[in-house]
Design a protein around this motif. Structure first.
Motif, PDB file in Angstrom:
ATOM      1  N   LYS A 114       0.836  -1.212   0.000  1.00 31.22           N
ATOM      2  CA  LYS A 114       0.000   0.000   0.000  1.00 31.22           C
ATOM      3  C   LYS A 114       0.868   1.258   0.000  1.00 31.22           C
ATOM      4  CE  LYS A 114      -3.773  -2.355   2.436  1.00 31.22           C
ATOM      5  NZ  LYS A 114      -3.119  -3.678   2.439  1.00 31.22           N
ATOM      6  N   PHE A 115       1.951   1.227   0.778  1.00 29.01           N
ATOM      7  CA  PHE A 115       2.875   2.363   0.817  1.00 29.01           C
ATOM      8  C   PHE A 115       3.471   2.613  -0.565  1.00 29.01           C
ATOM      9  CE2 PHE A 115       7.258   3.958   1.602  1.00 29.01           C
ATOM     10  CZ  PHE A 115       6.944   5.143   2.245  1.00 29.01           C
ATOM     11  N   SER A 116       3.808   1.535  -1.287  1.00 33.23           N
ATOM     12  CA  SER A 116       4.425   1.688  -2.612  1.00 33.23           C
ATOM     13  C   SER A 116       3.471   2.309  -3.622  1.00 33.23           C
ATOM     14  CB  SER A 116       4.912   0.329  -3.129  1.00 33.23           C
ATOM     15  OG  SER A 116       3.816  -0.527  -3.416  1.00 33.23           O
ATOM     16  N   LYS A 117       2.181   2.111  -3.439  1.00 30.59           N
ATOM     17  CA  LYS A 117       1.205   2.729  -4.338  1.00 30.59           C
ATOM     18  C   LYS A 117       1.114   4.237  -4.097  1.00 30.59           C
ATOM     19  CE  LYS A 117      -1.552  -1.467  -4.894  1.00 30.59           C
ATOM     20  NZ  LYS A 117      -2.830  -2.148  -4.598  1.00 30.59           N
ATOM     21  N   GLU A 118       1.304   4.657  -2.859  1.00 26.96           N
ATOM     22  CA  GLU A 118       1.285   6.097  -2.559  1.00 26.96           C
ATOM     23  C   GLU A 118       2.582   6.773  -2.967  1.00 26.96           C
ATOM     24  OE1 GLU A 118      -0.104   7.610   1.088  1.00 26.96           O
ATOM     25  OE2 GLU A 118      -1.589   6.006   1.421  1.00 26.96           O
ATOM     26  N   TYR A 119       3.693   6.035  -2.916  1.00 25.52           N
ATOM     27  CA  TYR A 119       4.999   6.617  -3.232  1.00 25.52           C
ATOM     28  C   TYR A 119       5.711   5.696  -4.233  1.00 25.52           C
ATOM     29  CZ  TYR A 119       3.792   9.178   0.973  1.00 25.52           C
ATOM     30  OH  TYR A 119       3.139   9.948   1.904  1.00 25.52           O
TER      31      TYR A 119
END
Length: 293
Positions: A114-119
């Motif tokens: 999920k973090f990788s989708k935001e950044y």
């Protein structure tokens, strides 16, 4: 040459006249005219022809070259500025994490994906290693964050940001011959005659609890990773005993059962080295983690 000259040259061409460009970039017309003369002097050729009319700028062949190159140079400067800004704010770079092997899947599913989708500009180096190797990697600076399923030794050298209990569960094939699929939980005593596959990170705890309860399970395998432990269950060769987060998703052909014993919990921790400044990427992730954990 000052980049402002190139930006103003682009404005002159696109506005079609010095007067229109002056209004667009908020620079006095005589100053723009002087910049244009300096550009033509620098490149030793006429860049524009000025004729009568509202749009009175006409590019020469040399001017066309400069216009396209100036657009590229200004775009490159803008990209550089944006990338540096992203780097300063932690939006680009590499996040380096040491994880206990049994923790990696749920950590990726719950946080990193999920973090990788935001950044999307951030990339990752994940090391699935033992507790002792986690300590070594963090202290030497190879990684900045440690995710462990047991307390770190040398505790005084670390700050524990987060602690949570994870329950040990039994994962088995839905067509297993040992337990009916509709039972949501089982007792430890029920597992005595079943082939048990253990994740190494939880094997000591499970075997100690069994010993204290005078229960002697059949240990089929002890595996370094949670994934390899579950592979035995997927092949319907045994029952995998692994730590699991609430709501963790397993394959469709697997079922997960809670083992009813209040001793079968592991403490999951997220730690950093005490007093060591974090990279911007690591700090950004910790901020995200604190909001979503």
């Amino acid at each position: 040459m000052d980049m402002e000259y190139y930006r103003n040259f682009i404005a002159i061409v696109e506005a079609g006249s010095l007067s229109a460009a002056s209004k667009r970039v908020h620079v006095a017309q005589p100053a723009l005219s002087n910049q244009l003369k300096l550009l033509q002097k620098k490149f030793g050729t006429q860049l524009v022809n000025i004729r009568r009319g509202v749009h009175n700028i006409e590019l020469t062949n040399a001017g066309c070259i400069l216009y396209n190159k100036a657009k590229y140079l200004c775009s490159l400067e803008d990209d550089t500025q944006r990338e540096i800004s992203d780097c300063v704010n932690g939006y680009t770079g590499t996040l380096r994490v040491s994880l206990s092997p049994s923790m990696s899947i749920s950590f990726i599913q719950t946080y990193l994906s999920k973090f990788s989708k935001e950044y999307p500009q951030i990339n990752y180096e994940l090391y699935e290693v033992s507790i002792l190797e986690q300590i070594n990697q963090m202290l030497t600076g190879k990684t900045e964050i440690g995710v462990a399923n047991a307390p770190l030794t040398q505790e005084s050298r670390f700050d524990t940001i987060y602690t949570k209990q994870e329950r040990l569960v039994a994962v088995m094939h839905k067509d297993n011959p040992w337990l009916p699929a509709d039972d949501k939980a089982l007792l430890l005593a029920h597992m005595e005659d079943m082939p048990i596959c253990l994740s190494r990170g939880c094997s000591t705890l499970f075997l100690n609890v069994c010993s204290d309860s005078m229960i002697f399970p059949q240990i089929l395998s002890i595996n370094s990773t949670k994934l390899s432990t579950i592979a035995w269950a997927k092949e319907n060769a045994g029952i995998a005993v692994v730590p699991a987060s609430p709501g963790e998703i397993f394959d469709n052909d697997l079922i997960c059962k809670i083992i009813r014993d209040d001793r079968l919990f592991l403490n999951k921790t997220l730690s950093i080295v005490k007093g060591r400044p974090l990279s911007n990427v690591a700090q950004l992730f910790l901020n995200y983690f604190s909001q979503h954990s």
